[in-house]
Design a protein around this motif. Sequence first.
Motif, PDB file in Angstrom:
ATOM      1  N   ASP A 195      -1.841   3.174 -10.263  1.00 49.71           N
ATOM      2  CA  ASP A 195      -1.117   4.295  -9.673  1.00 49.71           C
ATOM      3  C   ASP A 195       0.097   4.624 -10.517  1.00 49.71           C
ATOM      4  OD1 ASP A 195      -0.031   6.231  -8.085  1.00 49.71           O
ATOM      5  OD2 ASP A 195       0.182   4.970  -6.304  1.00 49.71           O
ATOM      6  N   GLY A 196       0.020   5.713 -11.237  1.00 49.22           N
ATOM      7  CA  GLY A 196       1.140   6.201 -12.030  1.00 49.22           C
ATOM      8  C   GLY A 196       1.619   7.531 -11.504  1.00 49.22           C
ATOM      9  N   THR A 197       1.483   7.737 -10.192  1.00 49.84           N
ATOM     10  CA  THR A 197       1.862   9.016  -9.597  1.00 49.84           C
ATOM     11  C   THR A 197       3.297   8.987  -9.111  1.00 49.84           C
ATOM     12  OG1 THR A 197       1.110   8.353  -7.392  1.00 49.84           O
ATOM     13  CG2 THR A 197      -0.506   9.426  -8.828  1.00 49.84           C
ATOM     14  N   ILE A 198       3.866  10.151  -8.957  1.00 48.95           N
ATOM     15  CA  ILE A 198       5.222  10.259  -8.419  1.00 48.95           C
ATOM     16  C   ILE A 198       5.230   9.773  -6.973  1.00 48.95           C
ATOM     17  CG2 ILE A 198       7.045  11.887  -7.779  1.00 48.95           C
ATOM     18  CD1 ILE A 198       6.274  13.503 -10.294  1.00 48.95           C
ATOM     19  N   ARG A 199       4.199  10.117  -6.215  1.00 51.34           N
ATOM     20  CA  ARG A 199       4.116   9.657  -4.829  1.00 51.34           C
ATOM     21  C   ARG A 199       4.113   8.123  -4.773  1.00 51.34           C
ATOM     22  NH1 ARG A 199      -1.081  11.205  -1.495  1.00 51.34           N
ATOM     23  NH2 ARG A 199      -1.941   9.653  -2.898  1.00 51.34           N
ATOM     24  N   GLY A 200       3.363   7.490  -5.659  1.00 49.20           N
ATOM     25  CA  GLY A 200       3.324   6.030  -5.708  1.00 49.20           C
ATOM     26  C   GLY A 200       4.669   5.429  -6.058  1.00 49.20           C
ATOM     27  N   ARG A 201       5.370   6.045  -7.006  1.00 51.44           N
ATOM     28  CA  ARG A 201       6.698   5.546  -7.405  1.00 51.44           C
ATOM     29  C   ARG A 201       7.698   5.702  -6.252  1.00 51.44           C
ATOM     30  NH1 ARG A 201       6.236   2.869 -12.345  1.00 51.44           N
ATOM     31  NH2 ARG A 201       4.326   3.750 -13.168  1.00 51.44           N
ATOM     32  N   LEU A 202       7.628   6.831  -5.547  1.00 46.24           N
ATOM     33  CA  LEU A 202       8.517   7.027  -4.400  1.00 46.24           C
ATOM     34  C   LEU A 202       8.243   5.995  -3.310  1.00 46.24           C
ATOM     35  CD1 LEU A 202       8.543  10.929  -4.147  1.00 46.24           C
ATOM     36  CD2 LEU A 202      10.420   9.449  -4.878  1.00 46.24           C
ATOM     37  N   GLU A 203       6.968   5.658  -3.095  1.00 45.88           N
ATOM     38  CA  GLU A 203       6.607   4.619  -2.122  1.00 45.88           C
ATOM     39  C   GLU A 203       7.170   3.265  -2.537  1.00 45.88           C
ATOM     40  OE1 GLU A 203       5.157   4.079   0.935  1.00 45.88           O
ATOM     41  OE2 GLU A 203       5.369   6.255   1.045  1.00 45.88           O
ATOM     42  N   GLN A 204       7.077   2.955  -3.832  1.00 50.43           N
ATOM     43  CA  GLN A 204       7.631   1.694  -4.331  1.00 50.43           C
ATOM     44  C   GLN A 204       9.141   1.644  -4.117  1.00 50.43           C
ATOM     45  OE1 GLN A 204       6.408   1.616  -8.415  1.00 50.43           O
ATOM     46  NE2 GLN A 204       4.405   0.732  -7.962  1.00 50.43           N
ATOM     47  N   MET A 205       9.815   2.758  -4.391  1.00 50.93           N
ATOM     48  CA  MET A 205      11.268   2.806  -4.188  1.00 50.93           C
ATOM     49  C   MET A 205      11.597   2.647  -2.707  1.00 50.93           C
ATOM     50  SD  MET A 205      12.338   5.770  -6.957  1.00 50.93           S
ATOM     51  CE  MET A 205      13.730   6.266  -6.007  1.00 50.93           C
ATOM     52  N   ARG A 206      10.860   3.306  -1.837  1.00 55.15           N
ATOM     53  CA  ARG A 206      11.098   3.210  -0.394  1.00 55.15           C
ATOM     54  C   ARG A 206      10.923   1.760   0.071  1.00 55.15           C
ATOM     55  NH1 ARG A 206       7.376   6.955   2.625  1.00 55.15           N
ATOM     56  NH2 ARG A 206       8.702   8.427   1.568  1.00 55.15           N
ATOM     57  N   THR A 207       9.878   1.096  -0.408  1.00 52.21           N
ATOM     58  CA  THR A 207       9.643  -0.301  -0.033  1.00 52.21           C
ATOM     59  C   THR A 207      10.768  -1.196  -0.536  1.00 52.21           C
ATOM     60  OG1 THR A 207       7.261   0.085  -0.132  1.00 52.21           O
ATOM     61  CG2 THR A 207       7.986  -2.195  -0.207  1.00 52.21           C
ATOM     62  N   ALA A 208      11.200  -0.978  -1.757  1.00 48.45           N
ATOM     63  CA  ALA A 208      12.291  -1.787  -2.328  1.00 48.45           C
ATOM     64  C   ALA A 208      13.599  -1.571  -1.550  1.00 48.45           C
ATOM     65  CB  ALA A 208      12.487  -1.442  -3.803  1.00 48.45           C
ATOM     66  N   LEU A 209      13.886  -0.333  -1.178  1.00 43.77           N
ATOM     67  CA  LEU A 209      15.106  -0.056  -0.426  1.00 43.77           C
ATOM     68  C   LEU A 209      15.048  -0.668   0.968  1.00 43.77           C
ATOM     69  CD1 LEU A 209      15.789   3.633  -1.485  1.00 43.77           C
ATOM     70  CD2 LEU A 209      17.134   1.619  -2.060  1.00 43.77           C
ATOM     71  N   ARG A 210      13.919  -0.691   1.592  1.00 42.49           N
ATOM     72  CA  ARG A 210      13.788  -1.290   2.918  1.00 42.49           C
ATOM     73  C   ARG A 210      14.014  -2.801   2.863  1.00 42.49           C
ATOM     74  NH1 ARG A 210       8.549   1.892   5.245  1.00 42.49           N
ATOM     75  NH2 ARG A 210       9.642   3.797   5.780  1.00 42.49           N
ATOM     76  N   LYS A 211      13.595  -3.429   1.768  1.00 48.12           N
ATOM     77  CA  LYS A 211      13.777  -4.878   1.626  1.00 48.12           C
ATOM     78  C   LYS A 211      15.249  -5.229   1.490  1.00 48.12           C
ATOM     79  CE  LYS A 211       9.337  -6.085  -0.392  1.00 48.12           C
ATOM     80  NZ  LYS A 211       8.653  -6.568  -1.573  1.00 48.12           N
ATOM     81  N   GLU A 212      16.030  -4.363   0.874  1.00 48.82           N
ATOM     82  CA  GLU A 212      17.445  -4.630   0.643  1.00 48.82           C
ATOM     83  C   GLU A 212      18.282  -4.435   1.902  1.00 48.82           C
ATOM     84  OE1 GLU A 212      18.926  -2.510  -2.721  1.00 48.82           O
ATOM     85  OE2 GLU A 212      17.354  -3.299  -4.036  1.00 48.82           O
ATOM     86  N   ILE A 213      17.784  -3.665   2.824  1.00 51.71           N
ATOM     87  CA  ILE A 213      18.563  -3.373   4.045  1.00 51.71           C
ATOM     88  C   ILE A 213      18.513  -4.509   5.014  1.00 51.71           C
ATOM     89  CG2 ILE A 213      18.738  -1.892   6.063  1.00 51.71           C
ATOM     90  CD1 ILE A 213      17.891   0.418   4.333  1.00 51.71           C
TER      91      ILE A 213
END
Length: 180
Positions: free
Chosen positions: A162-180
């Motif tokens: 997955d090299g899509t923008i949607r996939g990258r945004l999902e990865q960022m969302r998951t990473a941000l949720r882990k930090e909260i």
Amino acid sequence: MIQTAIARRYAKALFTLLKPSDIQSAAESLTALSGAFAVSRELRALLQNPIIGRDKKAAVIRELASKAGASPIMERFLAQVVQKNRIALLVEIRDAFARLADQASNRRVVQLSSARPFSEDSRAAIRGQLERATRSAVDLTTRVDPGLLGGLEIRIGSTVYDGTIRGRLEQMRTALRKEI
């Protein structure tokens, strides 16, 4: 899951019965017959009706196979599938057989998804890179999914790159949720 395992066994049995030169024609026959089975409600009703004897069902499937240009081995195989009451698995058997045929011919089925359609030059360049990366011939199918926003999604068998923008945004969302 169990149905898929059964279909794989039947596909493997057919594959071992055939000579390498007969595999492609068998795949085409299976595709034609499974397509007819999937499309024709009357054929499905006939072949799955418990009132009709298995011998009559086998005769019908042999006749269809003969008209589809199937080899005698394929006709007997399909008659056996009917005799064992596994005709409902015909589409799964076809899919499993196609995977075996692709493996035997060192061929990979690749699905390429993007937000916009590809030009023929782009498709050819991507196909060439995929053939070099997989070291096998590639059957490339493309689909357009505007929801991807941009980039590419490459599916080779069950593996997804997955090299899509949607996939990258999902990865960022998951990473941000882990930090909260």
